[in-house]
Design an enzyme around this catalytic site. Sequence first.
Site, PDB file in Angstrom:
ATOM      1  N   ARG A 113      -4.958  -1.921   8.934  1.00 45.07           N
ATOM      2  CA  ARG A 113      -6.176  -2.702   8.659  1.00 45.07           C
ATOM      3  C   ARG A 113      -5.833  -3.763   7.626  1.00 45.07           C
ATOM      4  O   ARG A 113      -4.793  -3.687   6.957  1.00 45.07           O
ATOM      5  CB  ARG A 113      -7.314  -1.799   8.182  1.00 45.07           C
ATOM      6  CG  ARG A 113      -6.983  -0.984   6.950  1.00 45.07           C
ATOM      7  CD  ARG A 113      -8.190  -0.186   6.448  1.00 45.07           C
ATOM      8  NE  ARG A 113      -7.784   0.779   5.439  1.00 45.07           N
ATOM      9  CZ  ARG A 113      -7.533   2.074   5.669  1.00 45.07           C
ATOM     10  NH1 ARG A 113      -7.662   2.569   6.877  1.00 45.07           N
ATOM     11  NH2 ARG A 113      -7.149   2.866   4.683  1.00 45.07           N
ATOM     12  N   TRP A 131       2.779   8.030  -2.387  1.00 44.35           N
ATOM     13  CA  TRP A 131       4.172   8.220  -2.803  1.00 44.35           C
ATOM     14  C   TRP A 131       4.228   9.222  -3.959  1.00 44.35           C
ATOM     15  O   TRP A 131       5.064  10.136  -3.973  1.00 44.35           O
ATOM     16  CB  TRP A 131       4.748   6.872  -3.234  1.00 44.35           C
ATOM     17  CG  TRP A 131       6.209   6.885  -3.560  1.00 44.35           C
ATOM     18  CD1 TRP A 131       7.241   6.584  -2.716  1.00 44.35           C
ATOM     19  CD2 TRP A 131       6.797   7.234  -4.830  1.00 44.35           C
ATOM     20  NE1 TRP A 131       8.438   6.722  -3.374  1.00 44.35           N
ATOM     21  CE2 TRP A 131       8.200   7.117  -4.670  1.00 44.35           C
ATOM     22  CE3 TRP A 131       6.295   7.635  -6.065  1.00 44.35           C
ATOM     23  CZ2 TRP A 131       9.091   7.375  -5.704  1.00 44.35           C
ATOM     24  CZ3 TRP A 131       7.190   7.905  -7.098  1.00 44.35           C
ATOM     25  CH2 TRP A 131       8.567   7.772  -6.910  1.00 44.35           C
ATOM     26  N   HIS A 141       2.192   3.810  -9.104  1.00 47.38           N
ATOM     27  CA  HIS A 141       1.965   2.386  -9.391  1.00 47.38           C
ATOM     28  C   HIS A 141       3.142   1.794 -10.181  1.00 47.38           C
ATOM     29  O   HIS A 141       3.556   0.664  -9.935  1.00 47.38           O
ATOM     30  CB  HIS A 141       0.655   2.195 -10.161  1.00 47.38           C
ATOM     31  CG  HIS A 141      -0.562   2.538  -9.336  1.00 47.38           C
ATOM     32  ND1 HIS A 141      -0.734   2.091  -8.054  1.00 47.38           N
ATOM     33  CD2 HIS A 141      -1.666   3.284  -9.613  1.00 47.38           C
ATOM     34  CE1 HIS A 141      -1.892   2.547  -7.562  1.00 47.38           C
ATOM     35  NE2 HIS A 141      -2.473   3.278  -8.493  1.00 47.38           N
ATOM     36  N   SER A 148      -7.384  -5.573  -5.233  1.00 49.61           N
ATOM     37  CA  SER A 148      -8.466  -6.145  -4.426  1.00 49.61           C
ATOM     38  C   SER A 148      -9.780  -6.108  -5.196  1.00 49.61           C
ATOM     39  O   SER A 148      -9.940  -5.343  -6.159  1.00 49.61           O
ATOM     40  CB  SER A 148      -8.612  -5.370  -3.115  1.00 49.61           C
ATOM     41  OG  SER A 148      -9.320  -4.158  -3.332  1.00 49.61           O
ATOM     42  N   SER A 149     -10.731  -6.907  -4.722  1.00 44.37           N
ATOM     43  CA  SER A 149     -12.045  -6.912  -5.376  1.00 44.37           C
ATOM     44  C   SER A 149     -12.747  -5.570  -5.146  1.00 44.37           C
ATOM     45  O   SER A 149     -13.714  -5.256  -5.819  1.00 44.37           O
ATOM     46  CB  SER A 149     -12.898  -8.084  -4.868  1.00 44.37           C
ATOM     47  OG  SER A 149     -12.867  -8.159  -3.462  1.00 44.37           O
ATOM     48  N   GLU A 150     -12.246  -4.775  -4.201  1.00 44.96           N
ATOM     49  CA  GLU A 150     -12.822  -3.443  -3.953  1.00 44.96           C
ATOM     50  C   GLU A 150     -12.114  -2.359  -4.774  1.00 44.96           C
ATOM     51  O   GLU A 150     -12.606  -1.229  -4.873  1.00 44.96           O
ATOM     52  CB  GLU A 150     -12.730  -3.097  -2.457  1.00 44.96           C
ATOM     53  CG  GLU A 150     -13.700  -3.871  -1.569  1.00 44.96           C
ATOM     54  CD  GLU A 150     -13.292  -5.321  -1.347  1.00 44.96           C
ATOM     55  OE1 GLU A 150     -12.073  -5.604  -1.289  1.00 44.96           O
ATOM     56  OE2 GLU A 150     -14.186  -6.181  -1.243  1.00 44.96           O
ATOM     57  N   ASN A 151     -10.967  -2.678  -5.348  1.00 44.98           N
ATOM     58  CA  ASN A 151     -10.230  -1.659  -6.108  1.00 44.98           C
ATOM     59  C   ASN A 151     -10.935  -1.256  -7.411  1.00 44.98           C
ATOM     60  O   ASN A 151     -10.574  -0.251  -8.025  1.00 44.98           O
ATOM     61  CB  ASN A 151      -8.786  -2.102  -6.390  1.00 44.98           C
ATOM     62  CG  ASN A 151      -7.895  -2.060  -5.168  1.00 44.98           C
ATOM     63  OD1 ASN A 151      -6.964  -2.858  -5.026  1.00 44.98           O
ATOM     64  ND2 ASN A 151      -8.123  -1.123  -4.256  1.00 44.98           N
ATOM     65  N   TRP A 152     -11.968  -2.007  -7.810  1.00 47.23           N
ATOM     66  CA  TRP A 152     -12.761  -1.602  -8.984  1.00 47.23           C
ATOM     67  C   TRP A 152     -13.482  -0.289  -8.735  1.00 47.23           C
ATOM     68  O   TRP A 152     -13.954   0.352  -9.683  1.00 47.23           O
ATOM     69  CB  TRP A 152     -13.806  -2.681  -9.328  1.00 47.23           C
ATOM     70  CG  TRP A 152     -13.211  -3.991  -9.726  1.00 47.23           C
ATOM     71  CD1 TRP A 152     -13.215  -5.131  -8.989  1.00 47.23           C
ATOM     72  CD2 TRP A 152     -12.550  -4.319 -10.961  1.00 47.23           C
ATOM     73  NE1 TRP A 152     -12.575  -6.147  -9.674  1.00 47.23           N
ATOM     74  CE2 TRP A 152     -12.164  -5.669 -10.894  1.00 47.23           C
ATOM     75  CE3 TRP A 152     -12.224  -3.588 -12.108  1.00 47.23           C
ATOM     76  CZ2 TRP A 152     -11.479  -6.321 -11.916  1.00 47.23           C
ATOM     77  CZ3 TRP A 152     -11.551  -4.223 -13.134  1.00 47.23           C
ATOM     78  CH2 TRP A 152     -11.179  -5.577 -13.022  1.00 47.23           C
ATOM     79  N   ASP A 211       0.828  -1.208   0.000  1.00 49.56           N
ATOM     80  CA  ASP A 211       0.000   0.000   0.000  1.00 49.56           C
ATOM     81  C   ASP A 211       0.863   1.259   0.000  1.00 49.56           C
ATOM     82  O   ASP A 211       1.981   1.252   0.524  1.00 49.56           O
ATOM     83  CB  ASP A 211      -0.919  -0.038   1.234  1.00 49.56           C
ATOM     84  CG  ASP A 211      -2.092   0.914   1.109  1.00 49.56           C
ATOM     85  OD1 ASP A 211      -2.358   1.403  -0.009  1.00 49.56           O
ATOM     86  OD2 ASP A 211      -2.748   1.172   2.141  1.00 49.56           O
TER      87      ASP A 211
HETATM   88  C1  IPE Z   1      -5.408  -2.782  -0.223  1.00 47.59           C
HETATM   89  O1  IPE Z   1      -5.090  -1.447  -0.319  1.00 47.59           O
HETATM   90  C2  IPE Z   1      -5.341  -3.439  -1.578  1.00 47.59           C
HETATM   91  C3  IPE Z   1      -4.018  -3.570  -2.178  1.00 47.59           C
HETATM   92  C4  IPE Z   1      -2.903  -3.184  -1.632  1.00 47.59           C
HETATM   93  C5  IPE Z   1      -3.992  -4.214  -3.463  1.00 47.59           C
HETATM   94  P1  IPE Z   1      -6.194  -0.318  -0.493  1.00 47.59           P
HETATM   95  O2  IPE Z   1      -5.469   0.967  -0.607  1.00 47.59           O
HETATM   96  O3  IPE Z   1      -7.133  -0.673  -1.574  1.00 47.59           O
HETATM   97  O4  IPE Z   1      -6.993  -0.424   0.886  1.00 47.59           O
HETATM   98  P2  IPE Z   1      -7.873   0.654   1.659  1.00 47.59           P
HETATM   99  O5  IPE Z   1      -8.862   1.195   0.673  1.00 47.59           O
HETATM  100  O6  IPE Z   1      -6.948   1.712   2.144  1.00 47.59           O
HETATM  101  O7  IPE Z   1      -8.477  -0.110   2.796  1.00 47.59           O
HETATM  102  C1  IPE Z   2      -1.565   0.304  -3.408  1.00 51.73           C
HETATM  103  O1  IPE Z   2      -1.378   1.671  -3.406  1.00 51.73           O
HETATM  104  C2  IPE Z   2      -1.812  -0.241  -4.793  1.00 51.73           C
HETATM  105  C3  IPE Z   2      -3.181  -0.730  -5.015  1.00 51.73           C
HETATM  106  C4  IPE Z   2      -4.152  -0.723  -4.135  1.00 51.73           C
HETATM  107  C5  IPE Z   2      -3.462  -1.258  -6.340  1.00 51.73           C
HETATM  108  P1  IPE Z   2      -2.591   2.689  -3.355  1.00 51.73           P
HETATM  109  O2  IPE Z   2      -2.997   3.036  -4.736  1.00 51.73           O
HETATM  110  O3  IPE Z   2      -3.688   2.170  -2.496  1.00 51.73           O
HETATM  111  O4  IPE Z   2      -1.904   3.935  -2.677  1.00 51.73           O
HETATM  112  P2  IPE Z   2      -2.541   4.942  -1.613  1.00 51.73           P
HETATM  113  O5  IPE Z   2      -3.086   4.115  -0.491  1.00 51.73           O
HETATM  114  O6  IPE Z   2      -3.609   5.692  -2.323  1.00 51.73           O
HETATM  115  O7  IPE Z   2      -1.401   5.793  -1.196  1.00 51.73           O
HETATM  116 MG    MG Z   3      -4.124   2.366  -0.537  1.00 52.97          MG
END
Ligand code: IPE
Ligand code: IPE
Ligand code: MG
Length: 235
Positions: free
Chosen positions: A189, A29, A41, A69-73, A24
């Site tokens: 978390r 960054w 990324h 994650s399945s929530e990243n959509w 994460d």
């Molecule tokens: C968890 O990170 C998923 C991945 C690292 C792939 P997120 O950035 O999606 O989680 P939340 O939204 O902060 O809980």
């Molecule tokens: C983790 O970095 C990568 C993925 C969840 C795919 P984030 O994109 O969640 O980065 P932050 O949490 O917004 O900094």
């Molecule tokens: Mg994140």
Amino acid sequence: MGDSPASIAPRTSGRARHVAIIMDGNGRWATKRGLPRAVGHQRGVEAVRRLVRGLEPMELDCLTLYAFSSENWKRSVDEVDDLMNLMRRFIKSDLPDFVANDVQLKIIGDWQSLAPDIVAMLEDALTKTSNGSKKLAVALNYGAQHEIARAAAKAAALGEITPETIAAQLDTHDLPPLDLLIRTSGEIRLSNFLLWQAAYAEMLFVDTLWPDFKPEHLERALDDFAQRERRYGGR
Ligand code: IPE
Ligand code: IPE
Ligand code: MG
């Protein structure tokens, strides 16, 4: 007292066999540097590459990485596209490296419902790396609650729901028990990652943003793990 459930195999050795990382902080960054999230990324992928190349001396049997994650959509279409394109490029560029470095790729999550070209690339990568001795499990379109529900449904269809029969149907059924779960970026978390497998895993939350994570950070985490006493409820 009876034996511990098979899904929570006790271990006395100080060496971690299976480490999982919630990678994460890519977005933060980039934002800190006034750059688009996509650059974060890209740098995150470089951190993955560095880590996989530096794995050999760490003697891990399995490294599991939470990539999508399945929530990243829920993110913008542009960001999801960027992430999927990075995945395509990463598989193409790094597959020969995996084969050369004895890495066996595993994918957990609902990856079969990703874009058909990605599914085809992943199937090819799974086949080409199937003889590797060190497992690299990548969580793609992964959500632990969904994984557990799928596993429970399969266990029920086979006639018995117990911790053992569910564990045998999880996406991780052929990975070693989880020893250490690390999350970068200071968030404390699990974000729907390995909820079942983490029952007795050790946890480590570090402030480092994922693109800054180096093999030395993992080595430090392994040293920290080796100092911990795992009790599994016993004394
Ligand atoms: C968890 O990170 C998923 C991945 C690292 C792939 P997120 O950035 O999606 O989680 P939340 O939204 O902060 O809980
Ligand atoms: C983790 O970095 C990568 C993925 C969840 C795919 P984030 O994109 O969640 O980065 P932050 O949490 O917004 O900094
Ligand atoms: Mg994140």
